[in-house]
Design a protein around this motif. Sequence first.
Motif, PDB file in Angstrom:
ATOM      1  N   ARG A 116       0.852  -1.195   0.000  1.00 24.01           N
ATOM      2  CA  ARG A 116       0.000   0.000   0.000  1.00 24.01           C
ATOM      3  C   ARG A 116       0.883   1.239   0.000  1.00 24.01           C
ATOM      4  NH1 ARG A 116      -3.753   1.971   4.969  1.00 24.01           N
ATOM      5  NH2 ARG A 116      -3.407   4.144   4.491  1.00 24.01           N
ATOM      6  N   ARG A 129      -6.675   8.268  -2.587  1.00 25.02           N
ATOM      7  CA  ARG A 129      -5.639   8.601  -1.603  1.00 25.02           C
ATOM      8  C   ARG A 129      -4.522   7.573  -1.601  1.00 25.02           C
ATOM      9  NH1 ARG A 129      -7.462   9.950   4.194  1.00 25.02           N
ATOM     10  NH2 ARG A 129      -5.304  10.585   4.227  1.00 25.02           N
ATOM     11  N   TYR A 130      -4.902   6.308  -1.715  1.00 23.31           N
ATOM     12  CA  TYR A 130      -3.951   5.203  -1.664  1.00 23.31           C
ATOM     13  C   TYR A 130      -4.208   4.243  -2.806  1.00 23.31           C
ATOM     14  CZ  TYR A 130      -3.335   6.793   3.114  1.00 23.31           C
ATOM     15  OH  TYR A 130      -3.092   7.567   4.212  1.00 23.31           O
ATOM     16  N   SER A 137       0.714   5.798  -0.856  1.00 23.56           N
ATOM     17  CA  SER A 137      -0.062   6.982  -1.191  1.00 23.56           C
ATOM     18  C   SER A 137       0.010   7.202  -2.704  1.00 23.56           C
ATOM     19  CB  SER A 137       0.518   8.195  -0.458  1.00 23.56           C
ATOM     20  OG  SER A 137      -0.135   9.363  -0.863  1.00 23.56           O
ATOM     21  N   ASP A 172      -2.191   9.869  -4.726  1.00 23.68           N
ATOM     22  CA  ASP A 172      -3.297  10.813  -4.716  1.00 23.68           C
ATOM     23  C   ASP A 172      -3.430  11.641  -5.988  1.00 23.68           C
ATOM     24  OD1 ASP A 172      -0.996  12.201  -4.267  1.00 23.68           O
ATOM     25  OD2 ASP A 172      -1.735  13.337  -2.543  1.00 23.68           O
TER      26      ASP A 172
END
Length: 93
Positions: free
Chosen positions: A43, A77-78, A45, A47
């Motif tokens: 995972r 966002r992720y 970021s 964005d």
Amino acid sequence: MSHPFSTQPAPKRTPLNAEERVRAEESFSALVTQHLIDNGRFRVSADTPEMVELFQTVARRVGDTLGRPVVSYANGRYIVITFGQDEVPGLTG
């Protein structure tokens, strides 16, 4: 220029050029491959549409490298990259 309530303007992002993009795909592919092998999930970021596209390309490369289905999920966002299912339930006899 002063900003109200001590806030700062958002930094302006410069898109990756072609060379930077190739290097990013190669580097991130190695990193994501190792994370999937170790943890089964990655995972980060992401964005901006550019970052989502970059990591979707990385997910495809990782799947090709590992010879396994790899999927990515982005929510603005992720982005999460993980192993996909080998078979889709209900589509096999």
